[in-house]
Design a protein around this motif. Sequence first.
Motif, PDB file in Angstrom:
ATOM      1  N   PRO A 119      -5.191  -1.998   3.622  1.00  0.00           N
ATOM      2  CA  PRO A 119      -5.679  -2.076   2.592  1.00  0.00           C
ATOM      3  C   PRO A 119      -7.223  -1.941   2.517  1.00  0.00           C
ATOM      4  CG  PRO A 119      -5.719  -4.195   3.887  1.00  0.00           C
ATOM      5  CD  PRO A 119      -5.110  -3.152   4.563  1.00  0.00           C
TER       6      PRO A 119
ATOM      7  N   THR B 241       3.435  -2.859   1.055  1.00  0.00           N
ATOM      8  CA  THR B 241       2.767  -3.829   2.006  1.00  0.00           C
ATOM      9  C   THR B 241       2.098  -3.148   3.472  1.00  0.00           C
ATOM     10  OG1 THR B 241       5.029  -4.516   3.079  1.00  0.00           O
ATOM     11  CG2 THR B 241       3.785  -5.543   1.230  1.00  0.00           C
TER      12      THR B 241
ATOM     13  N   THR C 243      -5.345  -1.261  -3.972  1.00  0.00           N
ATOM     14  CA  THR C 243      -5.227  -0.144  -3.238  1.00  0.00           C
ATOM     15  C   THR C 243      -5.012  -0.325  -1.572  1.00  0.00           C
ATOM     16  OG1 THR C 243      -7.611   0.234  -3.075  1.00  0.00           O
ATOM     17  CG2 THR C 243      -6.589   1.062  -5.027  1.00  0.00           C
ATOM     18  N   ILE C 244      -4.129   0.556  -1.251  1.00  0.00           N
ATOM     19  CA  ILE C 244      -3.973   0.467   0.193  1.00  0.00           C
ATOM     20  C   ILE C 244      -3.984   1.925   0.864  1.00  0.00           C
ATOM     21  CG2 ILE C 244      -1.656   0.736  -0.192  1.00  0.00           C
ATOM     22  CD1 ILE C 244      -1.196  -1.431   2.051  1.00  0.00           C
TER      23      ILE C 244
ATOM     24  N   CYS D  56      -1.206   2.452  -4.780  1.00  0.00           N
ATOM     25  CA  CYS D  56      -1.428   1.273  -5.661  1.00  0.00           C
ATOM     26  C   CYS D  56      -0.516   0.122  -4.993  1.00  0.00           C
ATOM     27  CB  CYS D  56      -0.995   1.322  -7.255  1.00  0.00           C
ATOM     28  SG  CYS D  56      -0.840  -0.377  -7.933  1.00  0.00           S
ATOM     29  N   ARG D  57      -1.229  -1.015  -4.405  1.00  0.00           N
ATOM     30  CA  ARG D  57      -0.319  -1.865  -3.485  1.00  0.00           C
ATOM     31  C   ARG D  57       0.613  -2.511  -4.632  1.00  0.00           C
ATOM     32  NH1 ARG D  57      -4.935  -5.502  -0.455  1.00  0.00           N
ATOM     33  NH2 ARG D  57      -2.957  -6.511   0.534  1.00  0.00           N
ATOM     34  N   HIS D  58       0.570  -2.720  -5.840  1.00  0.00           N
ATOM     35  CA  HIS D  58       1.441  -3.263  -6.726  1.00  0.00           C
ATOM     36  C   HIS D  58       2.701  -2.619  -7.176  1.00  0.00           C
ATOM     37  CE1 HIS D  58      -2.105  -5.912  -7.117  1.00  0.00           C
ATOM     38  NE2 HIS D  58      -2.813  -4.837  -7.809  1.00  0.00           N
TER      39      HIS D  58
END
Length: 764
Positions: free
Chosen positions: A668, A664, A673-674, A683-685
């Motif tokens: 972003p 987090t 993606t971030i 990967c944000r997930h």
Amino acid sequence: MSPIPGADVFNSRPVDPETLRAGVPEGLRLHTVGDDVIENLDPLTYEVVRHRLASITDEMGETLKRMSGSIVVTEANDFDFALCDELGQEVQIGLYNTFLAASLDLAVYWTLQNRAENPGICEGDMFLCNDPWVGGGLHQNDATVFAPFFFEGQLFGWSSAVAHELDLGGVAPGSWTPRAQDVFWESLPTPPVKVVRDSVLQRDIADLWIRRSRTPRQVELDLRAKIGANFTAQTRMRRLLEAYGMDTVKAVMKRMMSDAEQRLRAKLRELPDGTWHATGYQEHSGQDDRGLYRITLAMTKREDHLVFDFRGTAEQTGMINCPYSGVRAGIMSSLLPVLAGDIPWAAGGLMRCFEIIVDEGSMINAQFPAAVGKGPVGPAWAVGNLVNECFAKMLDSRPAHRQSVQSVCGGTFDMVALAGIDQRQDPFVALVMDTMAGGYGAGVDRDGVDTGGMFVIPMGRAPDAEMTEFTSPVMLLWRREETDSGGPGRQRGGLSGSVCLIPHDTGTPLASVFSGSGKATSMNAGLAGGYPGNTQLDIVLRGAEVKATLASGRIPQSLAEVGGEQDVMASEVETVIGLGDAVFVHWQSGGGYGDPLLRDPGEVAEDVRETKVSASAARDLYGVVLDSEGNPDSGATERRREQLRSERRAVAGISPADPPGPVTAGEPLDDNTIIVGESAVSCRHCGTELGTLGEPYLSALPRIETDPAAAGPHVWADPATYVDEPVVFRQVLCPGCATALISQVVPADHPIRADALVNTHSHG
């Protein structure tokens, strides 16, 4: 293709206002005001006059609609208007077909440069034009009447009215043909000619104009309607000037453009600098062709300025070209709703914020005498799709602007023209305008609007079915939304629809032209792993069994019940519809946003209940398992989604991993993606590091390339029906959690660039 001698005089481009002003003969007095008058405008006066100008364009629209008998105008709103300053810069445009408005100023520029001395620009004049190389429209069917407005002996400004005409001559009904080799197969382009002199219609010019058409009474009525719209504008402008004075009204007009420019520049400064890329295709350059033709865009944003670079686009070919006015219109069709949705549409100011780089002789800057009849619904529309895709990726990286992100809406207009003898024994030419009800693309926080309309025509409409049957010798069997047509995603693309019709109450077969694209490859792209919307599908059912079915008291509800032999139409086809045939037209929807495996199961269940998504697609594309009452089974859904991710890993060759976990903290880039630290993309997930920003990391990630059928039932399963090049359903995946980062139906050699998300990025 060598240009004819002297043809370059008809090529119009934007010119520097002061250069244009300096070239006007001294006898033509142009009214303008200085900066001091603009700066001293009273705020209340500014708002009152600004809204009065907007109401004038609205009245122009009402005038045209009340005078025209064309279903294109009265039902579909395929027309537009503009009020311009003394040089032709657009101050106020109508909210109808904004494609058309994006070229009206070009016609005025050309007229000031080429008509001011001979035959002259005088009070009471109006000019008629349908030359897309001059402007005023994007192909020859876009006929414009524009008028200089004089007050107290000075040229104060211009008004313009443009609408699509159903037929203006050429070798085929509707004025364009898939067989065209050059513009001489199509309607003759007419550069600006005086159709009104001293406020009197010139009968010789009007007769010359209507003589070319298969529907002369309709063309003559529309000509008078456009003249009437300009008279309305001039009457209302005269009252406005008498009330507020020339200097005040002109100061408002200049400030409207300046305010629009400054507000757009301020918004651009809030967005990251960088370069974004998008690539699209046109299918079939003409009848019997099976090629794919590439349009490529590199959009660069620096501070408060945009550059649209289309170098590398295919050369002009066949009949799928547009002149410069088309590429400009494609840009504006996306810029207006996406970047300027909260800014008054004073297009003359907004267009100062960008420049266009495009090769002469390319498909989107075709040189005379290329065939350009398909320009608006072909390459110009495709340009708008690519610009929208680049805008969305730019906006997605700034939380404050993510609400403006939208996947590509209906990828093109499904053009079906019918012609013959109508139920009143008169010749007719008609378009199947039901296709106006396209699906809108999904946003970050919302589904696309189902059958919401066309991106380029904010006030566009599909006609009433009864009006279609009244104006044309056809009977509609159905017009409906199509289940599963919207692009799957975390947010679903808006559904498209279909219509099925038969010839009715006519004794002769119908001539027909089918012209579209996006049948083998998707033009309605998704974003952030969202799937594209449906591919376009047009079928003629030869020897249909409709009349027998109707005689038995039943109305056919499916293609199987319509019967007959299915003749699948290529992208460009000229054919005949027999009296026993039926026509099925299924137009395009909106793309999805985000991986469909991330969609809320409850929303999928609701889609199934509302027949927007089938139960099989819910299971196979969204990974949602429903119980006997139609509610999501949470345990079965979790297992099904993990099964689908495992299948992705197996096909892409991804080894099982234990990724760090969701991220987090960072900047972003999109749904998946971030940026972590200075330039690491993760990967944000699941936290898996994907690569380094600005490097070609996307092309190095795991991918799946399989048959297009894997994209869902809304995509035509066999591209070889249409093209010879191999076409695949491609997904680029996170190597940690197998989330789809890109999902495309594209040619196998479609590039995966590092900047498919962002190329260079500023943290300012």
